[in-house]
Enzyme design. Structure first.
Site, PDB file in Angstrom:
ATOM      1  CE  LYS A  89      20.558  -2.490  44.484  1.00 55.10           C
ATOM      2  NZ  LYS A  89      19.087  -3.460  44.019  1.00 55.10           N
TER       3      LYS A  89
HETATM    4  C1  E4P Z   1      17.106  -2.700  42.039  1.00 53.79           C
HETATM    5  O1  E4P Z   1      17.791  -2.458  42.775  1.00 53.79           O
HETATM    6  C2  E4P Z   1      15.719  -2.843  43.414  1.00 53.79           C
HETATM    7  O2  E4P Z   1      16.542  -3.780  44.253  1.00 53.79           O
HETATM    8  C3  E4P Z   1      14.746  -3.321  42.928  1.00 53.79           C
HETATM    9  O3  E4P Z   1      13.945  -2.978  41.010  1.00 53.79           O
HETATM   10  C4  E4P Z   1      13.452  -2.750  43.902  1.00 53.79           C
HETATM   11  O4  E4P Z   1      12.210  -3.668  43.469  1.00 53.79           O
HETATM   12  P1  E4P Z   1      10.823  -3.688  44.622  1.00 53.79           P
HETATM   13  O5  E4P Z   1      10.375  -1.780  44.989  1.00 53.79           O
HETATM   14  O6  E4P Z   1       9.677  -4.225  43.025  1.00 53.79           O
HETATM   15  O7  E4P Z   1      11.786  -4.665  45.247  1.00 53.79           O
END
Ligand code: E4P
Length: 220
Positions: free
Chosen positions: A83
């Site tokens: 990521k």
């Molecule tokens: C996934 O890839 C993201 O990091 C995650 O869904 C973020 O979610 P949040 O906005 O609930 O922290």
């Protein structure tokens, strides 16, 4: 639509994997902190539970460092996808990583332009955060519809898969599927809610009661 689990908690991933409907995992530093173990340990354990793309987030912020960190993370396991945070440095790094065959997931995406840049750089995945947009008074799901439309206009969906992220409730999953998103990454609690309907519970109760009544009748 494929379902990924959005969690770094090994127990949650293990339970969800046992259902046989989860084809990938997404994690981030905040989820890793909640999981309460060193990040690398959690994701390596998770890799033994789910045979699919597992997104692991780096923390480097300069293109050269992002590339080095991503190469390191991707060497831990064949299914690891790195990521990379949206931005000029991140996109530069994604361009280089994609040319070297390292899979990336461009994260913290909140606009169509950001999603277009991620696809043009060759990202394998892009993660628009719909819940955080909703929290900010904007329509998160409209962003998914707009990205899907723009990607399809140019065939970009063949190169970069949209992962609907920051999912907060079961309706988000339904709307993501209606929008034609290829993947939603869903927290464990929301995945469990997807099984539930009061009429299913009532129906099971009635069938069990009627089965018991029939048994009792024929025992006489
Ligand atoms: C996934 O890839 C993201 O990091 C995650 O869904 C973020 O979610 P949040 O906005 O609930 O922290």
């Amino acid at each position: 639509m494929k379902l990924f689990i959005d969690s770094a908690n090994v127990n949650e991933v293990k339970d969800a994997a046992s259902w046989g409907v989860i084809s990938g995992v997404t994690t981030n530093p905040s989820l890793a902190l909640k999981a309460g173990k060193p990040y690398k340990d959690s994701v390596l354990e998770i890799a033994r539970l789910v045979d699919g793309p597992i997104s692991v987030e780096g923390v480097a912020m300069k293109a050269g460092e992002i590339v080095a960190e991503a190469k390191e993370i991707s060497s831990w396991h064949k299914n690891f996808v790195v990521k990379v945070a949206m931005g000029e440095e991140g996109i530069k790094a994604v361009r280089e990583l994609s040319s070297k065959g390292v899979k990336t997931n461009v994260t913290l995406v909140f606009s169509v332009n950001q999603a277009l840049l991620a696809a043009l750089a060759g990202a394998s995945f892009v993660s628009p955060f719909i819940g955080r947009l909703d929290d900010n008074g904007q329509d998160g799901m409209q962003l998914i519809r707009d990205i899907m439309l723009c990607y399809k206009n140019y065939g970009l969906e063949k190169r970069t898969s949209v992962i609907v992220a920051s999912v907060r409730h079961p309706l988000h999953v339904i709307d993501a599927a209606k929008a034609g998103a290829p993947i939603s990454t869903v927290p464990y609690g929301v995945l469990r809610q997807m099984f539930k309907h009061s009429l299913t519970d009532a129906g099971i109760k009635k069938f069990l009661e009627d089965h018991a009544a029939l048994e009792a009748l024929h025992k006489k």
